[in-house]
Write a protein that holds these residues in place. Structure first.
Motif, PDB file in Angstrom:
ATOM      1  N   UNK A 184       0.838  -1.214   0.000  1.00 49.67           N
ATOM      2  CA  UNK A 184       0.000   0.000   0.000  1.00 49.67           C
ATOM      3  C   UNK A 184       0.868   1.258   0.000  1.00 49.67           C
ATOM      4  N   UNK A 185       1.973   1.206   0.741  1.00 46.36           N
ATOM      5  CA  UNK A 185       2.893   2.348   0.730  1.00 46.36           C
ATOM      6  C   UNK A 185       3.510   2.519  -0.651  1.00 46.36           C
ATOM      7  N   UNK A 186       3.881   1.395  -1.259  1.00 42.86           N
ATOM      8  CA  UNK A 186       4.452   1.447  -2.606  1.00 42.86           C
ATOM      9  C   UNK A 186       3.463   2.045  -3.606  1.00 42.86           C
ATOM     10  N   UNK A 187       2.196   1.631  -3.486  1.00 38.63           N
ATOM     11  CA  UNK A 187       1.174   2.136  -4.412  1.00 38.63           C
ATOM     12  C   UNK A 187       0.892   3.614  -4.183  1.00 38.63           C
ATOM     13  N   UNK A 188       1.085   4.064  -2.954  1.00 40.79           N
ATOM     14  CA  UNK A 188       0.916   5.498  -2.685  1.00 40.79           C
ATOM     15  C   UNK A 188       1.952   6.312  -3.457  1.00 40.79           C
ATOM     16  N   UNK A 189       3.125   5.721  -3.658  1.00 44.92           N
ATOM     17  CA  UNK A 189       4.171   6.397  -4.426  1.00 44.92           C
ATOM     18  C   UNK A 189       3.984   6.186  -5.931  1.00 44.92           C
ATOM     19  N   UNK A 190       3.520   4.976  -6.306  1.00 44.56           N
ATOM     20  CA  UNK A 190       3.387   4.665  -7.731  1.00 44.56           C
ATOM     21  C   UNK A 190       2.138   3.819  -7.953  1.00 44.56           C
ATOM     22  N   UNK A 191       0.978   4.439  -8.094  1.00 41.69           N
ATOM     23  CA  UNK A 191      -0.277   3.695  -8.262  1.00 41.69           C
ATOM     24  C   UNK A 191      -0.430   3.056  -9.646  1.00 41.69           C
ATOM     25  N   UNK A 192       0.529   3.262 -10.534  1.00 39.38           N
ATOM     26  CA  UNK A 192       0.440   2.706 -11.888  1.00 39.38           C
ATOM     27  C   UNK A 192       1.257   1.433 -12.046  1.00 39.38           C
ATOM     28  N   UNK A 193       1.587   0.774 -10.935  1.00 37.14           N
ATOM     29  CA  UNK A 193       2.361  -0.467 -10.992  1.00 37.14           C
ATOM     30  C   UNK A 193       1.434  -1.669 -10.885  1.00 37.14           C
ATOM     31  N   UNK A 194       1.221  -2.351 -12.004  1.00 37.21           N
ATOM     32  CA  UNK A 194       0.324  -3.515 -12.013  1.00 37.21           C
ATOM     33  C   UNK A 194       0.870  -4.630 -11.131  1.00 37.21           C
ATOM     34  N   UNK A 195       2.195  -4.811 -11.101  1.00 36.70           N
ATOM     35  CA  UNK A 195       2.782  -5.888 -10.292  1.00 36.70           C
ATOM     36  C   UNK A 195       2.550  -5.651  -8.805  1.00 36.70           C
ATOM     37  N   UNK A 196       2.524  -4.374  -8.385  1.00 35.58           N
ATOM     38  CA  UNK A 196       2.274  -4.086  -6.973  1.00 35.58           C
ATOM     39  C   UNK A 196       0.811  -4.331  -6.626  1.00 35.58           C
ATOM     40  N   UNK A 197      -0.081  -4.021  -7.541  1.00 36.57           N
ATOM     41  CA  UNK A 197      -1.494  -4.344  -7.312  1.00 36.57           C
ATOM     42  C   UNK A 197      -1.683  -5.863  -7.202  1.00 36.57           C
ATOM     43  N   UNK A 198      -0.915  -6.611  -7.999  1.00 37.57           N
ATOM     44  CA  UNK A 198      -0.979  -8.073  -7.909  1.00 37.57           C
ATOM     45  C   UNK A 198      -0.509  -8.555  -6.535  1.00 37.57           C
ATOM     46  N   UNK A 199       0.590  -7.978  -6.046  1.00 40.25           N
ATOM     47  CA  UNK A 199       1.094  -8.357  -4.724  1.00 40.25           C
ATOM     48  C   UNK A 199       0.075  -8.036  -3.635  1.00 40.25           C
ATOM     49  N   UNK A 200      -0.573  -6.891  -3.757  1.00 37.48           N
ATOM     50  CA  UNK A 200      -1.594  -6.510  -2.776  1.00 37.48           C
ATOM     51  C   UNK A 200      -2.776  -7.481  -2.835  1.00 37.48           C
ATOM     52  N   UNK A 201      -3.174  -7.869  -4.051  1.00 37.68           N
ATOM     53  CA  UNK A 201      -4.280  -8.823  -4.202  1.00 37.68           C
ATOM     54  C   UNK A 201      -3.931 -10.159  -3.560  1.00 37.68           C
ATOM     55  N   UNK A 202      -2.679 -10.602  -3.731  1.00 36.99           N
ATOM     56  CA  UNK A 202      -2.254 -11.867  -3.114  1.00 36.99           C
ATOM     57  C   UNK A 202      -2.293 -11.769  -1.583  1.00 36.99           C
ATOM     58  N   UNK A 203      -1.886 -10.614  -1.050  1.00 37.26           N
ATOM     59  CA  UNK A 203      -1.912 -10.426   0.405  1.00 37.26           C
ATOM     60  C   UNK A 203      -3.336 -10.485   0.937  1.00 37.26           C
ATOM     61  N   UNK A 204      -4.254  -9.817   0.230  1.00 39.58           N
ATOM     62  CA  UNK A 204      -5.663  -9.852   0.653  1.00 39.58           C
ATOM     63  C   UNK A 204      -6.222 -11.275   0.549  1.00 39.58           C
ATOM     64  N   UNK A 205      -5.810 -12.016  -0.485  1.00 39.14           N
ATOM     65  CA  UNK A 205      -6.290 -13.391  -0.652  1.00 39.14           C
ATOM     66  C   UNK A 205      -5.846 -14.258   0.513  1.00 39.14           C
TER      67      UNK A 205
END
Length: 306
Positions: free
Chosen positions: A1-22
């Motif tokens: 989430x901190x990473x996405x706050x800096x760069x919300x256009x990173x698809x790989x970080x959204x994937x990592x966040x989705x895996x964490x929520x899963x």
């Protein structure tokens, strides 16, 4: 989430966040994170697979199957995509398609044990009788706290007996299905020695019980016939013990099974129909004993799959 706050256009970080929520069981958040990532990169198969897995857990079967099919289309060589496709098919009741998907996962990654377990589940669920009885067993769990209601509502005993018999029938179907698959040339390698031995033991108990019951009827000995029914009832404690994840819990349940065997032998030796009947009730009623054992001896947490 901190990473996405800096760069919300990173698809790989959204994937990592989705895996964490899963992993945390936060399935709505998985859907949201996966969709945010797909808005950036619609061709990312793993994001679509995670979306499909979340839809499965949310009970959104059609959406899950559509997303999983899209994940396989985007990357036919992705074991994650085929895993999601198998999960979606299994949730939809399509065991044949699910089995094919899990076989593909094992082809791509032969060391992925969760796919092996899921393939076994899918193969079992191809048996209509097993599927029906397994669904009934899942619907009527019969938690151990239900026993506390008996003093207040004695007529519940009929419900208890029905639930116990349904569970017994489901365990019999489990044993027969596993034994058949363990002996078939195409599937025997999927089954560990313990699983096949437990299935064989359960089927042997069923056959021995029928034989003793028939002998008791033929000889007119009520105690012997009832002991035969008690031997058949042992299928429940044997299967409950084998399917308990905690080693301590298994020891307790196998010890309980041993006590039931002693009671059955004693009932025959003493000619006591009452003792044999109690062994029948205790045998099929092991589902509540097992529920209590699992409550106080939980299985160790397994690492999550992909």
């Amino acid at each position: 989430e901190t990473s996405l706050a800096h760069n919300p256009e990173s698809a790989s970080t959204w994937e990592l966040l989705a895996r964490a929520h899963l992993r945390l069981g936060q399935y709505r958040q998985v859907v949201e994170a996966a969709r945010r990532g797909l808005a950036i990169d619609p061709q990312e198969s793993d994001l679509v697979s995670l979306l499909a897995m979340a839809h499965v857990e949310l009970g959104e079967t059609e959406q899950a199957r559509a997303a999983a099919a899209n994940a396989v289309r985007l990357d036919p060589e992705s074991e994650t995509a085929h895993l999601a496709y198998g999960h979606a098919a299994l949730a939809a009741g399509d065991a044949k398609t699910a089995a094919a998907a899990f076989r593909e996962v094992l082809r791509l990654d032969p060391g992925f044990d969760p796919a092996r377990d899921l393939l076994v589940t899918a193969l079992k669920r191809r048996n209509p009788l097993y599927r029906i009885l397994s669904n009934l067993r899942g619907r009527f769990l019969g938690g151990w706290r239900m026993v506390l209601l008996l003093p207040a509502v004695p007529p519940l005993v009929a419900v208890f007996v029905l639930i116990a018999v349904l569970h017994w029938a489901a365990w019999v179907a489990e044993a027969v299905t596993v034994l058949r698959l363990a002996r078939a040339k195409a599937t025997r390698l999927l089954f560990e020695g313990v699983e096949a031995r437990v299935a064989l033991a359960s089927c042997a108990l069923l056959a021995a019980g029928v034989g003793v019951l028939a002998l008791g009827i033929a000889l007119g000995q009520d105690a012997l016939g009832t002991a035969g029914a008690a031997v058949m009832a042992l299928v429940t404690p044997v299967q409950e013990a084998a399917h308990t994840g905690s080693a301590r819990g298994r020891r307790v349940l196998y010890g309980w099974t041993g006590l039931l065997v002693v009671a059955i032998v004693a009932s025959v030796a003493l000619g006591s129909t009452g003792v044999a009947l109690l062994a029948v009730y205790a045998g099929i009623g092991t589902i509540w004993v097992a529920a209590g054992v699992r409550r106080f001896s939980p299985a160790p947490e397994r690492p999550p799959g992909r």
